[in-house]
Scaffold this active site. Structure first.
Site, short mmCIF file in Angstrom:
data_model
loop_
_atom_site.label_atom_id
_atom_site.label_comp_id
_atom_site.label_asym_id
_atom_site.label_seq_id
_atom_site.Cartn_x
_atom_site.Cartn_y
_atom_site.Cartn_z
N ASN A 123 0.88 -1.16 0.00
CA ASN A 123 0.00 0.00 0.00
C ASN A 123 0.92 1.21 0.00
O ASN A 123 1.51 1.55 1.02
CB ASN A 123 -0.89 -0.03 1.26
N LYS A 158 0.23 4.29 -0.34
CA LYS A 158 -0.36 5.50 0.27
C LYS A 158 -0.08 6.70 -0.64
O LYS A 158 -0.05 6.54 -1.85
CB LYS A 158 0.15 5.70 1.70
N HIS A 203 -9.66 1.71 4.10
CA HIS A 203 -8.44 1.80 4.93
C HIS A 203 -8.71 2.76 6.09
O HIS A 203 -9.46 3.73 5.95
CB HIS A 203 -7.28 2.31 4.07
N GLU A 227 -7.05 5.07 7.30
CA GLU A 227 -6.74 6.48 7.01
C GLU A 227 -7.88 7.14 6.24
O GLU A 227 -8.16 8.32 6.41
CB GLU A 227 -5.41 6.57 6.23
N GLU A 271 -6.13 -4.71 10.11
CA GLU A 271 -5.06 -3.76 10.42
C GLU A 271 -5.38 -3.00 11.70
O GLU A 271 -6.14 -2.02 11.68
CB GLU A 271 -4.93 -2.73 9.28
N GLY A 324 2.00 2.18 10.71
CA GLY A 324 3.00 3.23 10.60
C GLY A 324 3.69 3.57 11.91
O GLY A 324 4.35 4.59 12.02
N SER A 352 2.75 -2.26 10.26
CA SER A 352 4.18 -2.36 10.54
C SER A 352 4.79 -3.73 10.20
O SER A 352 5.73 -4.17 10.88
CB SER A 352 4.48 -1.98 11.99
#
Ligand code: PGA
Length: 249
Positions: free
Chosen positions: A9, A11, A94, A96, A166, A172, A212
């Site tokens: 991904n 991003k 996702h 985010e 996730e 991250g 991560s």
């Protein structure tokens, strides 16, 4: 036997020219016939990345899409556009997108239904916050996300989908979930799919862990009975992604 699927991904990283460079750097490193390899890239990178990945085992995916075919939705990208460009996978929901772009379980469900209509395979994200984990409601939360995401999705469609578990606190942060934590939730997701559909659908659907993932954590994570690969952010932009894809070598 479910085939592993390991997706990067990217991003909001990589200009189109950098995207081509990265595909060219990674393509000799991500060869593993035991694994489906997907690079989910920013919309503007999709076409150059597909060109650069031609003739390789890399499939290009998108990071998002809208839940309409076309129309007056300035700035959005439709599943018809993705399918026509040669995209096979699309990340949906996702954390985010949920946090910064107001996506909800309901819009996630609409997007999943639309993705299937256009022959795209959704990589459906779910995950709890640190607070929810501390409150002891992780499994309740994830089950709710899954149940809403799969509303009106047929068993056949569900079997072909990919779910990415996730935990938000692991994204991250360098703080990877323990193998036991990741396996526990992925097993609960599979049980939830069995409950909504049936045992066959649950045995077929692929469930990734994300948050991560690194070359050092991948080998242990990806051999768990209910973890069928990973969704990888930061490490997918580096040659280390080759080691992650070859976690079993
Ligand atoms: P990370 O991101 O690997 O950088 O934690 C994972 C993701 O957000 O998909």
């Amino acid at each position: 036997m479910r085939k592993k699927i390991i997706a990067g991904n990217w991003k909001m990283n990589m200009t189109p020219s950098k995207a081509v460079e990265l595909v060219n750097t990674l393509k000799p490193l991500v060869v593993n016939e035991d694994v489906d390899v997907v690079f989910c890239v920013p919309a503007i990178d999709i076409i150059p990345a597909i060109e650069a990945a031609k003739g390789t085992n890399i499939q290009i995916g998108a990071e998002n899409m809208y839940f309409k075919d076309s129309g007056a939705y300035t700035g959005e990208i439709s599943p018809a556009m993705l399918a026509d460009a040669g995209v096979k996978y699309v990340i949906i929901g996702h954390s985010e997108r949920r946090e910064y772009f107001a996506e909800t379980d309901e819009t996630v469900n609409l997007k999943i239904l639309k993705a299937f209509e256009h022959g795209l395979t959704p990589i459906i994200c779910c995950g709890e916050s640190l607070k929810q984990r501390e409150q002891g409601i992780t499994l309740d939360w994830i089950r709710m996300q899954i149940k809403i995401a799969f509303q009106n999705v047929t068993a056949e469609q569900a079997a072909s989908a990919v779910i990415a578990y996730e935990p938000i606190w692991a994204i991250g942060t360098g703080k990877v979930a323990t193998t036991a934590q990741a396996e526990e939730v992925c097993a609960a997701i599979r049980a939830c799919i069995a409950e909504i559909y049936d045992a066959d659908t649950a045995e077929t659907i692929r469930i990734q862990y994300g948050g991560s993932v690194s070359a050092s954590s991948a080998p242990e994570l990806f051999v768990q009975p209910n973890i069928d690969g990973g969704l990888v952010g930061g490490a997918s932009l580096k040659p280390d992604f080759g080691k992650i894809v070859n976690y079993n070598k």
